[in-house]
Design a protein around this motif. Structure first.
Motif, short mmCIF file in Angstrom:
data_model
loop_
_atom_site.label_atom_id
_atom_site.label_comp_id
_atom_site.label_asym_id
_atom_site.label_seq_id
_atom_site.Cartn_x
_atom_site.Cartn_y
_atom_site.Cartn_z
N ASP A 119 -31.46 24.97 37.52
CA ASP A 119 -32.84 25.44 37.55
C ASP A 119 -33.22 25.66 36.10
N GLU A 120 -34.23 26.50 35.84
CA GLU A 120 -34.64 26.76 34.47
C GLU A 120 -33.95 27.97 33.85
N VAL A 121 -32.95 28.52 34.53
CA VAL A 121 -32.18 29.65 33.99
C VAL A 121 -30.99 29.09 33.22
N ILE A 122 -30.91 29.38 31.92
CA ILE A 122 -29.85 28.79 31.09
C ILE A 122 -28.47 29.27 31.54
N ASP A 123 -28.38 30.50 32.02
CA ASP A 123 -27.08 31.04 32.45
C ASP A 123 -26.49 30.25 33.61
N HIS A 124 -27.32 29.51 34.37
CA HIS A 124 -26.82 28.76 35.52
C HIS A 124 -26.35 27.36 35.16
N GLN A 125 -26.51 26.95 33.91
CA GLN A 125 -26.12 25.60 33.52
C GLN A 125 -24.59 25.44 33.57
N VAL A 126 -24.16 24.22 33.92
CA VAL A 126 -22.73 23.91 34.05
C VAL A 126 -22.40 22.77 33.10
N ILE A 127 -21.34 22.93 32.31
CA ILE A 127 -20.98 21.88 31.34
C ILE A 127 -20.60 20.60 32.06
N TYR A 128 -21.06 19.48 31.53
CA TYR A 128 -20.83 18.17 32.15
C TYR A 128 -19.88 17.31 31.30
N SER A 129 -20.14 17.24 29.98
CA SER A 129 -19.30 16.44 29.08
C SER A 129 -19.47 16.96 27.67
N TRP A 130 -18.43 16.79 26.82
CA TRP A 130 -18.53 17.29 25.46
C TRP A 130 -17.57 16.54 24.54
N ALA A 131 -17.88 16.58 23.23
CA ALA A 131 -17.06 15.93 22.20
C ALA A 131 -17.20 16.72 20.91
N THR A 132 -16.11 16.78 20.12
CA THR A 132 -16.12 17.50 18.86
C THR A 132 -15.55 16.62 17.75
N GLY A 133 -15.78 17.00 16.49
CA GLY A 133 -15.27 16.26 15.35
C GLY A 133 -15.54 17.04 14.07
N GLN A 134 -15.22 16.43 12.94
CA GLN A 134 -15.44 17.05 11.63
C GLN A 134 -16.27 16.10 10.77
N VAL A 135 -17.36 16.64 10.21
CA VAL A 135 -18.22 15.84 9.33
C VAL A 135 -17.92 16.25 7.88
N GLY A 136 -17.56 15.28 7.04
CA GLY A 136 -17.19 15.53 5.66
C GLY A 136 -18.39 15.61 4.74
N PRO A 137 -18.16 15.88 3.43
CA PRO A 137 -19.26 15.98 2.47
C PRO A 137 -20.01 14.66 2.36
N ASN A 138 -21.33 14.76 2.25
CA ASN A 138 -22.20 13.59 2.06
C ASN A 138 -21.92 12.48 3.09
N SER A 139 -21.81 12.85 4.37
CA SER A 139 -21.50 11.85 5.39
C SER A 139 -22.25 12.17 6.68
N ILE A 140 -22.25 11.20 7.61
CA ILE A 140 -22.90 11.33 8.92
C ILE A 140 -21.85 11.05 9.99
N LEU A 141 -21.76 11.93 11.00
CA LEU A 141 -20.82 11.79 12.10
C LEU A 141 -21.59 11.52 13.39
N ALA A 142 -21.19 10.47 14.14
CA ALA A 142 -21.80 10.14 15.43
C ALA A 142 -20.90 10.63 16.55
N LEU A 143 -21.48 11.32 17.53
CA LEU A 143 -20.75 11.84 18.68
C LEU A 143 -21.38 11.29 19.96
N SER A 144 -20.55 11.09 21.00
CA SER A 144 -21.04 10.52 22.25
C SER A 144 -20.51 11.34 23.42
N VAL A 145 -21.39 11.64 24.39
CA VAL A 145 -21.01 12.39 25.59
C VAL A 145 -21.62 11.73 26.81
N GLY A 146 -21.10 12.08 27.98
CA GLY A 146 -21.70 11.62 29.23
C GLY A 146 -22.91 12.48 29.58
N VAL A 147 -23.89 11.86 30.22
CA VAL A 147 -25.12 12.56 30.61
C VAL A 147 -25.31 12.40 32.11
N PRO A 148 -25.51 13.49 32.87
CA PRO A 148 -25.67 13.37 34.33
C PRO A 148 -26.99 12.70 34.70
#
Length: 429
Positions: A119-148
């Motif tokens: 619904d529109e209550v943020i506390d009711h949201q359930v995690i679906y997919s996630w990804a983490t990484g490290q972005v170095g100096p003067n660089s761009i990091l691309a991350l990809s997750v699943g979307v319901p």
């Protein structure tokens, strides 16, 4: 008194003495003229005051202010690592986000996560997919997750991932966010799963047994016996007693009542009910479920063992999911259960939908594949053992909550850091 003034004073006194004695002479008159001229041109008193005040005030004020500001270079080194200033992000699509680091010296741990909206209550949201990484100096990091397919929120952030938004937020750590799916909320989806399971099993069993046994027995026995006996006996008696009394009373009573009653009711009942019931028996049910399980294991078994050869580095779960031919093994024991490669791929392709058991097993499978290919597991072996024990206590799909879910999520976070190369031997290039 200066020497010149002193000489002048002495000669004036001498001149006054001579004048008093006998008048001036030519010599002293010349002397007095010369002295007067020299007195008027004396410039010594003007040199001393002008030299001293101009030299001292100009030297001191100019040196002091110029030296002091040079010390202000030290504080500029303090706010160098500031993620709020250094990091920015955007979405290339709903499932791909990019984070840019403008710092020349600092690296940051960042992540991307998608959440199902009930619904529109943020506390009711359930995690679906996630990804983490490290972005170095003067660089761009691309991350990809699943979307319901239903309504969702996708966040880009720095720091650790939040597996639940119940009572907590990314706050200042949020880089950017996006909402998809409008009001097509995900809350109605869980009701589909339980309805499909019970309807398949109970329907075939009760219809087969009761319809076949009770109906044929009662219909065949009563129809044969009552129709034969009563019709033969009453018709035989009236023929010998022809003359007066018995003929009128016996003829109408038995003949009219016995003939139509049994014949009309018993004939159509058994024929209509028994024919369609046995033909609808569930023949396709067992054959449909057993076919795909054994056939899925045959293809990747021989081809998977050739690629890795002792790589002391780690890959993410996304790499292993998309490169099944690179797997170093084709079976794994996870949570006390032995899975073949096709079963493990099916688990990879199952969305967690907030279930900690799926969140953890995705990372645990990837970690075991990394150590199987030769990655040093000294920093993660204890976590792998703890995660295996946790999945034995909370089997796949059990959806634990509370402290149990928090423990499982903490194991998943550590395994994700290992798979992304943040700890251990590092990420494979």
């Amino acid at each position: 008194m200066t020497p010149t003034l002193r000489r002048w004073t002495t000669r004036v006194v001498l001149l006054a003495t001579i004048l008093a004695v006998g008048g001036p002479s030519a010599t002293f008159a010349n002397v007095s003229k010369a002295e007067t001229a020299s007195v008027e041109t004396v410039t010594e008193p003007t040199l001393e005051p002008t030299a001293e005040p101009t030299a001292e005030p100009t030297a001191e004020p100019t040196v002091a202010p110029t030296v002091a500001p040079t010390a202000t270079t030290a504080p500029t080194a303090v706010p160098v690592c500031n993620p709020k200033v250094d990091l920015s992000g955007w979405f290339s699509s709903n499932s791909v986000g990019k984070i840019q680091n403008k710092s020349t010296t600092c690296s940051y741990n960042v992540g991307m996560a998608s959440y199902e909206k009930m619904d529109e209550v943020i506390d009711h949201q359930v995690i679906y997919s996630w990804a983490t990484g490290q972005v170095g100096p003067n660089s761009i990091l691309a991350l990809s997750v699943g979307v319901p397919a239903c309504a969702a929120q996708i966040d880009l952030f720095y720091g650790g991932v939040l597996h639940s938004l119940d009572g907590q937020r990314y706050g200042d750590r949020l880089i950017t966010a996006r909402h998809t799916g409008g009001t097509n909320y995900c809350g109605v989806i869980p009701t589909v799963e339980p309805t499909t399971v019970p309807t398949l099993e109970p329907t075939p069993e009760p219809t087969l047994e009761p319809t076949l046994e009770p109906t044929p027995e009662p219909t065949t026995v009563p129809t044969v016996e009552p129709t034969l006996e009563p019709t033969l006996e009453p018709t035989a008696y009236p023929t010998p007693t022809n003359t007066p009394a018995p003929t009128a009373t016996n003829t109408p009573a038995p003949t009219a009542t016995n003939t139509p009653a049994p014949t009309a009711t018993n004939t159509p009942a058994p024929t209509a009910t028994n024919t369609p019931a046995p033909t609808a028996t569930n023949t396709p049910a067992p054959t449909a479920t057993k076919t795909p399980v054994p056939t899925a294991t045959k293809t990747p078994v021989p081809s998977a063992t050739s690629t890795p050869a002792g790589k002391d580095c780690s890959y993410t779960q996304g790499y292993w999911k998309n490169h099944p031919s690179a797997w170093p093994v084709t079976t794994l024991v996870v949570g006390g259960v032995t899975y073949n490669q096709s079963q493990l791929m099916a688990i990879f392709n199952t969305s967690p939908r907030g279930d900690t058991t799926y969140i953890l097993i995705h990372q645990l499978i990837a970690a075991k594949l990394n150590t199987a290919q030769g990655a040093n597991g000294s920093t993660i072996n204890a976590t792998i053992a703890a995660a295996d024990a946790w999945l034995q206590q909370y089997p796949l799909g059990s959806k634990p909550s509370g402290a149990a879910a928090s423990t499982g999520n903490s194991y998943a976070t550590q395994l994700d850091r290992y798979n992304n190369g943040l700890i251990g031997p590092g990420h494979c290039n």
